[in-house]
Scaffold this active site. Structure first.
Site, PDB file in Angstrom:
ATOM      1  N   SER A 142       0.847  -1.187   0.000  1.00 22.89           N
ATOM      2  CA  SER A 142       0.000   0.000   0.000  1.00 22.89           C
ATOM      3  C   SER A 142       0.884   1.240   0.000  1.00 22.89           C
ATOM      4  O   SER A 142       1.732   1.404   0.870  1.00 22.89           O
ATOM      5  CB  SER A 142      -0.893  -0.032   1.249  1.00 22.89           C
ATOM      6  OG  SER A 142      -1.664   1.139   1.335  1.00 22.89           O
ATOM      7  N   LYS A 201      -0.960  -0.848  -4.456  1.00 19.20           N
ATOM      8  CA  LYS A 201      -2.184  -0.076  -4.175  1.00 19.20           C
ATOM      9  C   LYS A 201      -1.791   1.378  -3.999  1.00 19.20           C
ATOM     10  O   LYS A 201      -0.832   1.675  -3.283  1.00 19.20           O
ATOM     11  CB  LYS A 201      -2.829  -0.654  -2.913  1.00 19.20           C
ATOM     12  CG  LYS A 201      -3.838   0.224  -2.195  1.00 19.20           C
ATOM     13  CD  LYS A 201      -4.633  -0.621  -1.203  1.00 19.20           C
ATOM     14  CE  LYS A 201      -4.795   0.063   0.139  1.00 19.20           C
ATOM     15  NZ  LYS A 201      -5.507  -0.790   1.113  1.00 19.20           N
ATOM     16  N   LEU A 202      -2.543   2.265  -4.655  1.00 19.94           N
ATOM     17  CA  LEU A 202      -2.320   3.704  -4.497  1.00 19.94           C
ATOM     18  C   LEU A 202      -3.444   4.274  -3.652  1.00 19.94           C
ATOM     19  O   LEU A 202      -4.615   3.981  -3.891  1.00 19.94           O
ATOM     20  CB  LEU A 202      -2.333   4.402  -5.860  1.00 19.94           C
ATOM     21  CG  LEU A 202      -1.375   3.884  -6.937  1.00 19.94           C
ATOM     22  CD1 LEU A 202      -1.570   4.681  -8.229  1.00 19.94           C
ATOM     23  CD2 LEU A 202       0.073   3.984  -6.461  1.00 19.94           C
ATOM     24  N   LYS A 203      -3.105   5.109  -2.699  1.00 17.02           N
ATOM     25  CA  LYS A 203      -4.132   5.842  -1.953  1.00 17.02           C
ATOM     26  C   LYS A 203      -4.546   7.035  -2.806  1.00 17.02           C
ATOM     27  O   LYS A 203      -3.683   7.731  -3.362  1.00 17.02           O
ATOM     28  CB  LYS A 203      -3.560   6.320  -0.615  1.00 17.02           C
ATOM     29  CG  LYS A 203      -3.294   5.187   0.371  1.00 17.02           C
ATOM     30  CD  LYS A 203      -4.591   4.621   0.933  1.00 17.02           C
ATOM     31  CE  LYS A 203      -4.318   3.655   2.075  1.00 17.02           C
ATOM     32  NZ  LYS A 203      -5.569   3.113   2.637  1.00 17.02           N
ATOM     33  N   ASP A 257      -7.321   3.014  -3.347  1.00 20.23           N
ATOM     34  CA  ASP A 257      -8.098   3.031  -2.096  1.00 20.23           C
ATOM     35  C   ASP A 257      -8.374   4.476  -1.714  1.00 20.23           C
ATOM     36  O   ASP A 257      -7.441   5.259  -1.516  1.00 20.23           O
ATOM     37  CB  ASP A 257      -7.288   2.330  -0.991  1.00 20.23           C
ATOM     38  CG  ASP A 257      -8.054   2.215   0.328  1.00 20.23           C
ATOM     39  OD1 ASP A 257      -9.236   2.616   0.385  1.00 20.23           O
ATOM     40  OD2 ASP A 257      -7.460   1.717   1.306  1.00 20.23           O
ATOM     41  N   ASN A 265     -10.526   5.402   0.940  1.00 22.44           N
ATOM     42  CA  ASN A 265     -10.922   5.571   2.344  1.00 22.44           C
ATOM     43  C   ASN A 265     -12.083   6.558   2.503  1.00 22.44           C
ATOM     44  O   ASN A 265     -12.014   7.509   3.282  1.00 22.44           O
ATOM     45  CB  ASN A 265      -9.730   6.000   3.213  1.00 22.44           C
ATOM     46  CG  ASN A 265      -8.706   4.879   3.393  1.00 22.44           C
ATOM     47  OD1 ASN A 265      -7.616   4.932   2.830  1.00 22.44           O
ATOM     48  ND2 ASN A 265      -9.068   3.847   4.145  1.00 22.44           N
ATOM     49  N   GLU A 323     -11.224   0.608  -3.847  1.00 29.04           N
ATOM     50  CA  GLU A 323     -11.533   0.244  -2.466  1.00 29.04           C
ATOM     51  C   GLU A 323     -12.199   1.411  -1.734  1.00 29.04           C
ATOM     52  O   GLU A 323     -11.688   2.525  -1.737  1.00 29.04           O
ATOM     53  CB  GLU A 323     -10.207  -0.147  -1.780  1.00 29.04           C
ATOM     54  CG  GLU A 323     -10.330  -0.563  -0.328  1.00 29.04           C
ATOM     55  CD  GLU A 323      -8.968  -0.954   0.276  1.00 29.04           C
ATOM     56  OE1 GLU A 323      -7.981  -1.095  -0.486  1.00 29.04           O
ATOM     57  OE2 GLU A 323      -8.888  -1.102   1.494  1.00 29.04           O
ATOM     58  N   ASP A 368     -14.015  -1.937   2.403  1.00 30.85           N
ATOM     59  CA  ASP A 368     -13.117  -2.130   3.542  1.00 30.85           C
ATOM     60  C   ASP A 368     -13.900  -1.692   4.790  1.00 30.85           C
ATOM     61  O   ASP A 368     -14.545  -2.512   5.457  1.00 30.85           O
ATOM     62  CB  ASP A 368     -11.835  -1.314   3.303  1.00 30.85           C
ATOM     63  CG  ASP A 368     -10.872  -1.273   4.483  1.00 30.85           C
ATOM     64  OD1 ASP A 368     -11.190  -1.843   5.539  1.00 30.85           O
ATOM     65  OD2 ASP A 368      -9.787  -0.664   4.377  1.00 30.85           O
ATOM     66  N   LYS A 393     -10.140  -7.403   7.097  1.00 34.10           N
ATOM     67  CA  LYS A 393      -9.161  -7.044   8.131  1.00 34.10           C
ATOM     68  C   LYS A 393      -9.691  -7.629   9.424  1.00 34.10           C
ATOM     69  O   LYS A 393     -10.728  -7.181   9.931  1.00 34.10           O
ATOM     70  CB  LYS A 393      -9.055  -5.527   8.283  1.00 34.10           C
ATOM     71  CG  LYS A 393      -8.356  -4.831   7.140  1.00 34.10           C
ATOM     72  CD  LYS A 393      -8.300  -3.340   7.407  1.00 34.10           C
ATOM     73  CE  LYS A 393      -7.661  -2.617   6.240  1.00 34.10           C
ATOM     74  NZ  LYS A 393      -7.905  -1.161   6.320  1.00 34.10           N
ATOM     75  N   GLY A 421      -4.467  -4.664   5.599  1.00 31.63           N
ATOM     76  CA  GLY A 421      -3.481  -4.449   6.657  1.00 31.63           C
ATOM     77  C   GLY A 421      -3.806  -3.180   7.408  1.00 31.63           C
ATOM     78  O   GLY A 421      -4.556  -2.328   6.918  1.00 31.63           O
TER      79      GLY A 421
HETATM   80  O1  OSB Z   1      -7.599   1.556   4.303  1.00 35.67           O
HETATM   81  O2  OSB Z   1      -6.469  -0.166   3.889  1.00 35.67           O
HETATM   82  C1  OSB Z   1      -6.620   0.881   4.526  1.00 35.67           C
HETATM   83  C2  OSB Z   1      -3.576   1.316   6.758  1.00 35.67           C
HETATM   84  C3  OSB Z   1      -4.135   1.937   7.863  1.00 35.67           C
HETATM   85  C4  OSB Z   1      -5.466   2.247   7.860  1.00 35.67           C
HETATM   86  C5  OSB Z   1      -6.256   1.932   6.739  1.00 35.67           C
HETATM   87  C6  OSB Z   1      -5.704   1.294   5.640  1.00 35.67           C
HETATM   88  C7  OSB Z   1      -4.333   1.030   5.629  1.00 35.67           C
HETATM   89  C8  OSB Z   1      -3.703   0.431   4.451  1.00 35.67           C
HETATM   90  C9  OSB Z   1      -2.906  -0.841   4.588  1.00 35.67           C
HETATM   91  O3  OSB Z   1      -3.785   0.907   3.351  1.00 35.67           O
HETATM   92  C10 OSB Z   1      -1.472  -0.661   4.926  1.00 35.67           C
HETATM   93  C11 OSB Z   1      -0.808  -1.954   5.283  1.00 35.67           C
HETATM   94  O4  OSB Z   1      -0.890  -2.394   6.452  1.00 35.67           O
HETATM   95  O5  OSB Z   1      -0.139  -2.546   4.426  1.00 35.67           O
HETATM   96 MG    MG Z   2      -8.675   0.456   2.858  1.00 33.70          MG
END
Ligand code: OSB
Ligand code: MG
Length: 373
Positions: free
Chosen positions: A134, A162-164, A189, A191, A214, A239, A263, A291
């Site tokens: 991530s 994965k790109l935020k 992702d 969020n 995501e 998620d 998760k 994660g």
């Molecule tokens: O949304 O997947 C998420 C980490 C902390 C809180 C939310 C997220 C994340 C990640 C995963 O993107 C990071 C990782 O543990 O590899």
């Molecule tokens: Mg997520």
């Protein structure tokens, strides 16, 4: 087994680089590790809550209170099996991250006593699993910084990136990475950073041949995700919205979710995570292991979970070195071929290294008698 004592080790692990998402920037991992002593031995769990209630309503100081006043008193001095823990803690509403960490510690103690690995207990079908990583939003908002980070992960061997994303940081960064790596398994992702009004905009991501998008919309907006899933070619994955097996089944059958990020910490523990896996498998819906920037304790458990048969999508199962200079356990490490070996020692197969724990620990509380030292 009888639960005799619960000790919380609060640790601070500096991150190798800030981890920025649409909802927070983390510089240091503030984590509660829980050590449960029983008459058959010790077990360890990790709580995936953070310092602040930004990903979820749970946060570390609240976890300490709910453990001390509501959850641990239900377990103390009792003769229990790990499988009974969810029902014993069940009358307490909410607080899945707090409950899940206790269940994990009791499970670890039980499995170490019986000599079985966590992976074998859960129903693992793979000795090694492929690793994904991530990637946060760069601290300096620069696409060059993102490219350098992704180049590094690809060179290390990660099999999926994965790109935020968030409004203003979505189409362009995704386009640049896709043009640079036409064949890289890639996903994004958000969020929850978008709304139902952004469906047209989100559909622009379809041209990048992503594995999934995501949690694009608010966690309670099931209709928004359903409308998006009907319009978007890219599969919609949830998620934050996914809280239990019943709720996962509802989201899948309603049409709000085409892939599930599981998760264990978010859904109240590994028994609930396994139940979600089973529901998704029965519906033919792929799942993957998410994660929460776990240390080696939680990460070892995630790797075991990711080796179950329904985990057909690569997870956020990166090496300890992705986030930490120093882990609290022996590191979990991806091999050069992008695969990681599932731990096979009894229980989680990882315990804190005493010196590392000592060095990283910021507080130690015996929750069963309230003492700090
Ligand atoms: O949304 O997947 C998420 C980490 C902390 C809180 C939310 C997220 C994340 C990640 C995963 O993107 C990071 C990782 O543990 O590899
Ligand atoms: Mg997520």
């Amino acid at each position: 087994m009888r639960i005799e004592k619960v000790v919380v080790h609060r640790c601070a692990l500096p991150l190798v680089r800030p981890f920025r998402t649409s909802f927070f920037t983390e510089y240091t991992k503030d984590v509660l590790l829980v050590e449960v002593t029983t008459d058959v031995g010790t077990g360890w769990g990790e709580c995936v809550a953070a310092t602040d209630p930004l990903y979820s309503h749970e946060f570390n100081d609240a976890v300490m209170l709910v453990w001390r006043d509501h959850l641990i008193p239900r377990l103390m001095g009792r003769d229990v099996t790990a499988e009974e823990v969810p029902a014993i803690l069940g009358p307490v509403r909410g607080h899945p991250m707090a409950r899940g960490a206790l269940e994990l510690a009791v499970l670890d103690a039980q499995l170490r006593a019986s000599g079985q690995s966590f992976a074998s207990y859960l129903g693992s079908v793979h000795d090694r699993i492929p690793c994904g990583v991530s990637t946060g939003i760069p601290d300096d908002d620069s696409i060059d910084t993102l490219v350098a980070e992704v180049d590094g992960y690809v060179a290390e061997g990660y099999r999926r990136v994965k790109l935020k994303i968030q409004p203003g940081w979505d189409i362009e960064p995704t386009r640049v990475i896709r043009e640079r790596y036409p064949d890289l398994p890639l996903q994004v992702d958000a969020n929850q950073a978008y709304s139902r009004d952004d469906i047209d905009h989100l559909c622009r991501l379809d041209e990048f041949d992503l594995l999934l998008v995501e949690q694009p919309i608010h966690e309670e907006d099931y209709l928004g995700h359903k409308l998006l899933a009907e319009r978007m070619r890219t599969p919609v994955c949830l998620d934050e919205s996914v809280l239990s097996a019943d709720n996962a089944e509802s989201l899948i059958d309603y049409g709000a979710c085409e892939i599930v990020n599981i998760k264990a910490g978010r859904v109240g523990g590994y028994l609930s995570a396994k139940a979600i896996h089973d529901v998704a498998l029965s519906r033919g819906v792929p799942v993957w292991c998410g994660g929460m920037v776990e240390t080696g304790i939680g990460r070892a458990a995630n790797i075991a979970l990711a080796s179950l048969p329904g985990f057909t999508v690569i997870g956020d199962t990166s090496s300890s070195s992705r986030f930490f200079h120093q882990d609290v356990t022996e590191p979990l490490t991806m091999d050069a071929d992008g695969m990681m070996t599932v731990p096979t020692d009894p229980g989680l197969g990882r315990t804190p290294i005493p010196d590392a724990l000592e060095e990283l620990r910021t507080d130690r509380v015996i929750l069963t008698d309230g003492r700090h030292d």
